[in-house]
Design an enzyme around this catalytic site. Structure first.
Site, PDB file in Angstrom:
ATOM      1  N   LYS A 138     -18.953 -38.068 -95.895  1.00 32.95           N
ATOM      2  CA  LYS A 138     -17.654 -37.418 -96.093  1.00 32.95           C
ATOM      3  C   LYS A 138     -17.696 -35.985 -95.562  1.00 32.95           C
ATOM      4  O   LYS A 138     -16.707 -35.490 -94.996  1.00 32.95           O
ATOM      5  CB  LYS A 138     -17.295 -37.416 -97.572  1.00 32.95           C
ATOM      6  CG  LYS A 138     -15.985 -36.702 -97.893  1.00 32.95           C
ATOM      7  CD  LYS A 138     -15.632 -36.794 -99.362  1.00 32.95           C
ATOM      8  CE  LYS A 138     -14.330 -36.048 -99.654  1.00 32.95           C
ATOM      9  NZ  LYS A 138     -13.907 -36.174-101.065  1.00 32.95           N
ATOM     10  N   HIS A 279     -15.541 -79.620 -74.891  1.00 31.98           N
ATOM     11  CA  HIS A 279     -14.333 -79.055 -75.487  1.00 31.98           C
ATOM     12  C   HIS A 279     -14.199 -79.430 -76.961  1.00 31.98           C
ATOM     13  O   HIS A 279     -13.162 -79.894 -77.421  1.00 31.98           O
ATOM     14  CB  HIS A 279     -13.100 -79.486 -74.699  1.00 31.98           C
ATOM     15  CG  HIS A 279     -13.104 -79.014 -73.269  1.00 31.98           C
ATOM     16  ND1 HIS A 279     -13.148 -77.682 -72.925  1.00 31.98           N
ATOM     17  CD2 HIS A 279     -13.111 -79.705 -72.104  1.00 31.98           C
ATOM     18  CE1 HIS A 279     -13.156 -77.569 -71.605  1.00 31.98           C
ATOM     19  NE2 HIS A 279     -13.156 -78.782 -71.087  1.00 31.98           N
TER      20      HIS A 279
END
Length: 532
Positions: A138, A279
């Site tokens: 922070k 696929h």
């Protein structure tokens, strides 16, 4: 630029610690440390101040409380460009801590241990570490924070080059918040699992990037592979990757989807064999006649024969496919695979001679699956949709023969039952609407992803005809019920003598009557396997 005069070091992972501490000490940086980190520094002859001496308050409760102190957090959070903060620090004898090097208790490494108890897991939840990391992150404008030993070298370079600028510190802070968020998420995930909460009100999934990909499904889409953090910790603990790439260029997004489909299908076959996926759909599958288990080292010719049967189902679609083998790949099988183009080969292992043959094709990817049992277990699946995310348990269920319901025909001999079981295991992995024709050992025709189930039957039959495979005396599997008798009639016309399907249609009686009329044995499983 930020000058480092004082550093607090408190790490669980001590990789690179001594080298970093020696460097900092050599630059005259005051070192403060805790517990095991302090002992490691002292053993290396590096001067460091104990945390209790710095705070004037002893470590208590077996070390549970040691860094949660105003002198620590004030030193990490103080805004040095504000008079009120500097005055508070002066009034309370708080000095700025310019560098924080912390990594957290090994929670993930603890919970993957087979001997770890719930109490062990709870004890390895870090409290002070995340609090310090968040405070320093922070306050990145004045505090440099490092949570990953992999960043030590870059830190030294930044110090040497007088490059501890705000952008660099912000990048380190961003990494901290990702790290602490993932850490807390993993704890929540673990506790939810222990409580049996599959779908809690709030859920978090902790993932870490495994690799960036060239592109996604199409070249204009970006993509990356992420893995559950728990899996990464489990692999690290075991010392071996669950899936290892032995050869070939990097896997693409589509390769990975097809690889997953091929592996899942292979693991669910009733015996070792071969699966070819294109696929996302199996275009051919076969098992060995000996019924050897997945991962076996087979007799010469067994696996090769299974692969050839799988390829024969749809040789056109098999070109450029993904091949999953359920046994150790031998030279004969490798030679047959090399006859055509393949993208990826997946196997429990590869014999040296097979590796030598595959090495002739530099781009061919070889994947070794070292721990297949991991991928049989139920897991969670996620899919993003407009406005949300769908989560579901993976479809890991399969109805066994003893739970089938014979609804048409005189009965099932062992051969017929084996053929139906094989077809049912394969059709589960074919996109809906799905139809599979099969013998005891191999698929003969696959119809996938059609809006009409009749169309799927017709496509499966036409593929078999194009491949020169007879469907007379075959069996067929359907992933969901037949809504009308027309699909059953097309199966019978094609030559199927038995059908396995979930049942559950309002017209089941009509379909059963059609089966009896056509002399087709029919089994209901009571469980459908839609795959969208």
């Amino acid at each position: 630029m930020s000058e480092i005069k004082r550093a607090l070091l408190s790490v669980s992972d001590k990789s690179g610690l001594i080298e970093l501490a020696q460097y900092l000490s050599g630059r005259g940086v005051q070192l403060i440390s805790t517990g095991g980190t302090l002992k490691a520094l002292q053993s290396a002859g590096i001067a460091a101040q104990a945390i209790e001496d710095y705070t004037g308050f002893p470590e208590i409760m077996d070390g549970r409380v040691k860094t949660l102190h105003p002198r620590i957090h004030g030193g990490l959070l103080g805004l040095l460009d504000q008079d009120s903060h500097r005055k508070a620090m002066s009034d309370h004898n708080i000095e700025s801590i310019d560098l924080l090097v912390v990594n957290l208790y090994p929670f993930a490494q603890t919970i993957v241990r087979s001997d770890a108890s719930f109490e062990d897991a709870i004890e390895n939840i870090d409290i002070g570490g995340p609090a310090m990391l968040r405070a320093a992150a922070k306050n990145y404008g004045f505090t440099t924070v490092v949570c990953d030993p992999a960043d030590y070298a870059a830190l030294r370079q930044a110090i040497e080059g007088d490059a501890l600028h705000q952008e660099y510190r912000l990048a380190l802070a961003r990494k901290v918040f990702n790290h602490t968020a993932a850490y807390d998420a993993m704890i929540a995930e673990y506790l939810n699992q222990k409580a049996g909460e599959t779908f809690p009100e709030r859920t978090t999934i902790t993932l870490q990037r495994n690799m960036s990909l060239r592109y996604g499904e199409n070249p204009h889409q970006q993509a990356a592979l992420y893995r559950p953090a728990i899996e990464a910790a489990r692999e690290a603990a075991g010392g071996r990757a669950g899936i290892e790439q032995l050869q070939g260029k990097e896997l693409s997004y589509n390769n990975m989807l097809d690889f997953n489909a091929a592996l899942r299908t292979s693991l669910e076959l009733p015996a070792a064999g071969a699966v070819i996926v294109k696929h996302l759909n199996p275009c051919g599958a076969s098992v060995v006649e000996s019924a050897a288990a997945y991962g076996s080292r087979l007799q010469p010719g067994e696996l090769q024969a299974a692969f050839l049967r799988a390829r024969a189902c749809d040789p056109i679609s098999a070109f450029g496919g993904i091949i999953a083998l359920g046994a150790v790949c031998d030279a004969a099988t490798a030679a047959s695979i090399n006859e055509n183009f393949a993208e990826v080969i997946v196997a429990p292992d590869f014999e040296d001679e097979a590796l030598k043959l595959f090495s002739e094709k530099k781009n061919l990817r070889l994947l070794r699956v070292a721990a297949p049992e991991r991928y049989r277990a139920p897991s969670m699946e996620a899919r993003w949709i407009a406005g949300g995310v769908l989560l579901q348990e993976r479809d890991a269920s399969l109805v066994m023969r003893q739970d089938w319901k014979l609804v048409a025909g005189a009965g099932l001999d062992q051969g017929l039952a084996r053929a139906l079981d094989f077809a049912w295991r394969v059709v589960k992995h074919v996109k809906s609407n799905a139809i599979v024709f099969a013998s005891e050992l191999a698929t003969l025709g696959v119809g996938a992803g059609q809006m009409s189930r009749v169309d799927s039957v017709q496509i499966a039959a036409s593929k078999a005809a194009r491949a020169g495979l007879s469907l007379q005396g075959s069996v067929a599997a359907s992933d969901a019920f037949f809504p009308f008798r027309d699909g059953l009639d097309v199966l019978a016309d094609a030559g199927a003598r038995a059908v396995i399907q979930p049942g559950g249609s309002v017209r089941d009686d009509e379909v059963i009557a059609a089966a009896n009329e056509r002399g087709v044995t029919m089994v209901f499983t009571g469980m459908r396997h839609f795959l969208h």
